[in-house]
Design an enzyme around this catalytic site. Structure first.
Site, PDB file in Angstrom:
ATOM      1  N   GLY A  22      91.756  20.209 -26.170  1.00 16.56           N
ATOM      2  CA  GLY A  22      90.948  21.640 -26.074  1.00 16.56           C
ATOM      3  C   GLY A  22      90.887  22.258 -24.859  1.00 16.56           C
ATOM      4  O   GLY A  22      91.981  22.157 -23.959  1.00 16.56           O
ATOM      5  N   CYS A  23      90.422  23.536 -24.773  1.00 10.85           N
ATOM      6  CA  CYS A  23      90.744  24.697 -23.737  1.00 10.85           C
ATOM      7  C   CYS A  23      90.095  24.207 -22.266  1.00 10.85           C
ATOM      8  O   CYS A  23      90.956  24.243 -21.452  1.00 10.85           O
ATOM      9  CB  CYS A  23      90.109  25.879 -24.157  1.00 10.85           C
ATOM     10  SG  CYS A  23      88.359  25.873 -24.644  1.00 10.85           S
ATOM     11  N   TYR A  24      89.175  23.744 -22.352  1.00  6.43           N
ATOM     12  CA  TYR A  24      88.364  23.044 -20.919  1.00  6.43           C
ATOM     13  C   TYR A  24      89.260  21.944 -20.473  1.00  6.43           C
ATOM     14  O   TYR A  24      89.806  21.912 -19.442  1.00  6.43           O
ATOM     15  CB  TYR A  24      87.094  22.797 -20.947  1.00  6.43           C
ATOM     16  CG  TYR A  24      86.156  24.000 -21.139  1.00  6.43           C
ATOM     17  CD1 TYR A  24      86.062  24.749 -19.964  1.00  6.43           C
ATOM     18  CD2 TYR A  24      85.075  24.101 -22.005  1.00  6.43           C
ATOM     19  CE1 TYR A  24      84.890  25.891 -20.135  1.00  6.43           C
ATOM     20  CE2 TYR A  24      84.259  25.076 -22.324  1.00  6.43           C
ATOM     21  CZ  TYR A  24      84.182  25.966 -21.042  1.00  6.43           C
ATOM     22  OH  TYR A  24      83.076  26.941 -20.902  1.00  6.43           O
TER      23      TYR A  24
END
Length: 357
Positions: A159-161
């Site tokens: 995921g990005c985070y």
């Protein structure tokens, strides 16, 4: 001769970014593309910023599920850029077909990231698709990850985070300068991180001139992925308190990650751990002392910019990291993983340089 890439979920932001990057990739060519509600439409009606690909017709995702051998004939890598909970059925159909292990699959969704089925049920809901099981985790900068990715045909794109947080903290846990406890993350993301579906709270009038917290108190779906990744690096459970913030910008993440420092650790030692870990990494830049990450500097790039300091009064290590959530946080990292799995130069089709102003 180039490898052929299919994109399943071509109409979303991540799908569009995949196609933008693949369009100039020297070793991957664009093959069939698929969508759900956009099926049957020319790509130009969905992604007007891709005029060179505007005549491509979006196929139906159902074709991949029902007849993967036909839908993905002559394809070497499949990118799944579907909403969370929708990738597993497509992946199972491909695995059960004659394609089997002859095609690399990179899942940009969350379906194959989490090891614990209980985490999936808690954070994605008991009514969502069943837990699909964990694939090889595709964050190449983690210790030992690149070798595992190179042997894999099924890769879970982070995921990005979690990408921004893991790159910031993993080297410090591995080097023993930060304690594996009491990790606190506050991260701001652009609106594209929420996907392309229409929503009142993402409209211009609601977002402009305002920062907005959301899903605080440990309920954001990326929380268990952060904890899982850091726990694997630290070899002990690492709890994470995560507060996300919606920022009035289309793309980018700025994450502030902190944790308790080992007694006596200095800023120089913290920076040294980061510099040592990323000295040979093409897409991670440890900024010079006194320079702090900005989302503007990584727009359009596959880069992570990091900077760290020791908060001596609080006894905590603080690391700031910036990424483009659609590139290193999604499509760019997916292509980086595909490059490694296919034996292509890892940086092919990707840039460490951002776009300015």
């Amino acid at each position: 001769m180039s490898d052929v890439a299919a994109v399943v979920g071509a109409s979303g932001y991540a799908g569009g970014e995949l196609l933008r990057l693949l369009g100039s990739h020297p070793a991957l060519s664009i093959g069939p593309i698929f969508g759900a509600s956009s099926a049957g439409q020319p790509l130009g009606s969905v992604h007007r910023h891709l005029p060179g690909l505007s005549d491509l017709i979006i196929g139906d995702v159902a074709e991949v599920v029902n007849a993967p051998d036909q839908a993905l004939a002559d394809v070497d890598v499949v990118f799944l850029a579907l909403p969370h909970g929708h990738s597993a059925d497509v992946a199972r159909a491909i695995a059960a077909s004659r394609l089997g292990d002859n095609v690399v699959i990179v899942d940009l969704g969350a379906d194959h990231r989490l090891i614990d089925a209980n985490d999936w049920a808690r954070y994605y809901g008991p009514d969502s698709a069943a837990h699909a099981g964990a694939w090889v985790y595709g964050l190449p900068e983690l210790p030992g990850a690149r070798e595992a990715i190179g042997r894999a045909t099924q890769i879970a794109n982070p995921g990005c985070y979690p990408t921004a947080v893991a790159v910031a903290l993993a080297p410090l846990l591995a080097a023993g300068v930060a304690r594996p406890a009491d990790v606190v993350v506050v991260a701001a993301s652009g609106t594209s991180g929420a996907g392309r579906s229409a929503s009142i709270n993402l409209s211009g009038s609601e977002v402009m001139g305002s920062l907005a917290g959301y899903k605080a108190g440990g309920v954001h779906q990326h929380t268990p992925e952060m904890a899982q990744t850091l726990s694997i690096v630290a070899k002990v459970r690492v709890p994470v308190s995560f507060t996300p913030v919606l920022a009035p910008m289309p793309r980018g993440i700025l994450a502030t990650s902190s944790g308790p420092a080992v007694d006596g650790v200095t800023t120089e030692q913290v920076r040294s751990a980061l510099v040592s870990a990323y000295a040979d990494e093409p897409f991670v830049t440890v900024l010079p002392e006194g320079s702090w990450p900005r989302t503007a500097d990584v727009v359009g790039s596959n880069s992570v910019h990091v900077q760290a300091a020791m908060d001596e009064e609080a006894g905590r290590v603080v690391v700031l990291s910036a990424i483009d959530n659609l590139v290193k946080g999604a499509a760019g990292q997916a292509i980086q993983n595909a490059n490694i799995a296919l034996g292509v130069a890892e940086s092919s089709g990707l840039s460490a340089d951002g776009v300015a102003p």
